[in-house]
Design an enzyme around this catalytic site. Sequence first.
Site, PDB file in Angstrom:
ATOM      1  N   GLU A 145       0.845  -1.196   0.000  1.00  0.00           N
ATOM      2  CA  GLU A 145       0.000   0.000   0.000  1.00  0.00           C
ATOM      3  C   GLU A 145       0.881   1.248   0.000  1.00  0.00           C
ATOM      4  OE1 GLU A 145      -3.357   0.179  -0.401  1.00  0.00           O
ATOM      5  OE2 GLU A 145      -2.507   2.142  -0.713  1.00  0.00           O
ATOM      6  N   LYS A 200       8.259  -1.592  -2.014  1.00  0.00           N
ATOM      7  CA  LYS A 200       7.604  -0.849  -0.937  1.00  0.00           C
ATOM      8  C   LYS A 200       8.658  -0.233  -0.003  1.00  0.00           C
ATOM      9  CE  LYS A 200       4.872   0.661   2.116  1.00  0.00           C
ATOM     10  NZ  LYS A 200       4.032   1.816   1.933  1.00  0.00           N
ATOM     11  N   CYS A 256       5.959   4.533   9.493  1.00  0.00           N
ATOM     12  CA  CYS A 256       6.534   3.777   8.370  1.00  0.00           C
ATOM     13  C   CYS A 256       7.989   4.060   8.053  1.00  0.00           C
ATOM     14  CB  CYS A 256       5.697   4.024   7.129  1.00  0.00           C
ATOM     15  SG  CYS A 256       3.985   3.632   7.398  1.00  0.00           S
TER      16      CYS A 256
END
Length: 439
Positions: A145, A200, A256
Site C-alpha cells: 500500500e 515498498k 513507516c
Amino acid sequence: MAVIADRCPDIEVHVVDLNSERIAAWNDPDLARLPIYEPGLDTIVARARGRNLNFSTDVDRCIEKADMVFLSVNTPTKQRGIGAGKASDLRWIEACARQVARNAKGHTIVVEKSTLPVRTAETIKTILNSTQERGKSFSVLSNPEFLAEGTAIKDLEYPDRVLIGGEEEHAIEELKSIYERWVEPAKILETNLWSSELSKLTANALLAQRVSSINSIAALCESTGANVREVAEAVGRDHRIGEKFLKSGPGFGGSCFQKDILNLVYLCRSFGLEEVATYWEQVIDLNTWQQRRISRLITEKLFNTLAGKKIAILGFAFKANTNDTRESPAIRIAKDLIEEGAILSIHDPKVKIDQIRAELGEKLKNDLGEWEFAGSIKDACNNADACILITEWKEYSTINWMEISESMRKPAWLFDTRCIVDSNLARKSGLNVWILGEG
Ligand code: UGA
C-alpha cells in the site's frame, strides 16, 4: 477496504479484528467516533457500511467464507531478541497465516498488504501449505500500500500505481480485476513477489531520504544566510528532481519511514552489504539529529535554562490531517524539553490527551518538568516564554500573533519548524521569531 467496498458494491468486504472495542468503534453510528481520523473516510464508511462493508470480530467464520484474504496487521520494529531495534516483528503476520490456514475452505488467495521484509511471502506460503487438509489450496500475492495518511482516500482513488507481486497468473488476474474497477490498467504493475516487497521498502526509503536531504540543507541555510524554501523551489523546478517531498521540517515521523528503513538496513546487513546498510542508516541518523538540534537550539535561545518556563507546543500529530502520533517529531522534542525542566502546554486539534499520555507518560509533577493538555491555542500560549510550532495544521498558519504575543511572557519566542507562519506579522507583534532553514 472501505474504498474497495465503495467502488465494488458487488463484493462483500469483511474487516475483522480480535479487538472488540476497535470493531465496536468502527460500527459506531456516530461517524465522528471512528477510530481513525482521515479526511473523507467517514463519508465512504457511511455509504458502504451495512451494505457490503462489515466490521466484526468473527475472524474464523469470515476467513472460511472468503475467496481472498488481505493480511493487514502491523509489523512494528522488533523490541528484543535477534534483530531487536531493526528487524520487523512478524509475530502477528505468522499468527494470521496460521489462522487462515486453519479456517480457509477451498482455494483462497492470500494478499500481503502489511509492509514486510523481502521474502516474507515464502514464510506465509510455507505455513499455508503445511495444512494437509484435502480441498484446501492457497495462492500468495504481495500488494503493498502506498497511501499516505491525511490524503489516504485520494491516494487510493487516484493511485500513481497499484503493485501486484506474484507468480500465479489466475490469482494476479483476480486481484487486478478488483482494482480495474477504478484504476486504469496501465497503472497496475505486475512484478515477482520479491520485487513487489522490496519496492515498498525502497519507495519509503527514497521519500525519507529526500526529507533528510532537505533538512540537512536547512541547517546549512541557517548558517549561511540562504533560505531553504527558496533553495527547495529552485532545485524542485528541475523536473528531474521534482518539487514534492522537499519541505524541511522537524524531521519525518509516522509509523513507516523509520521502521521501513531500519528493516532495509537489517536486510542489507544480513546479506553482508555493510556499505549499503550504512548508507541508508544515515537517513535516520540525520532525522534524529534534526530533532535534537531543534530542542538544543530552543534551550540556547531561552538563556540555556528551561527550568520552570512554560512552553507551548502547537501540534503533536506527526503531520497535519491525521491524529496519528507514532514516531512524531513532537515526542522527541517534548521529551528533551521536559528533561530540561520546561512545563509544556500541548495543543493539537485532533490528538486526544490519552494519546499524548501514551507517548509522554503521566504528567510529571516534579522538578524535572511536566506537560499539560491545552484546549486552545490561546490557553497553550498564555504566559508562555516560547511557542513551538511542530505540526503544519492549517489553523496554525492563520494565528493572530498580535493577540497571542500580548499574553506571552517577554522576551517571548516563536519557533516555527514548518515554515508556515507569516514571519513579518509575528515579528511585528513583538515576538522573537526563529524559522527553520532561514538564515
Ligand atoms: C508514507 C509514504 O508517503 C506513503 O507512500 C506510504 O504508503 C506510507 O508512508 C506507509 O508506508 O504506510 P505517511 O507516513 O502517512 O506516508 O506520511 P508522509 O506524507 O510520507 O510523511 C511522513 C513524514 O515526513 C511526516 O512527518 C511529514 O511531515 C514528513 N515530511 C514529508 C516532511 O518533513 N517534508 C516533506 O516534504 C514531506
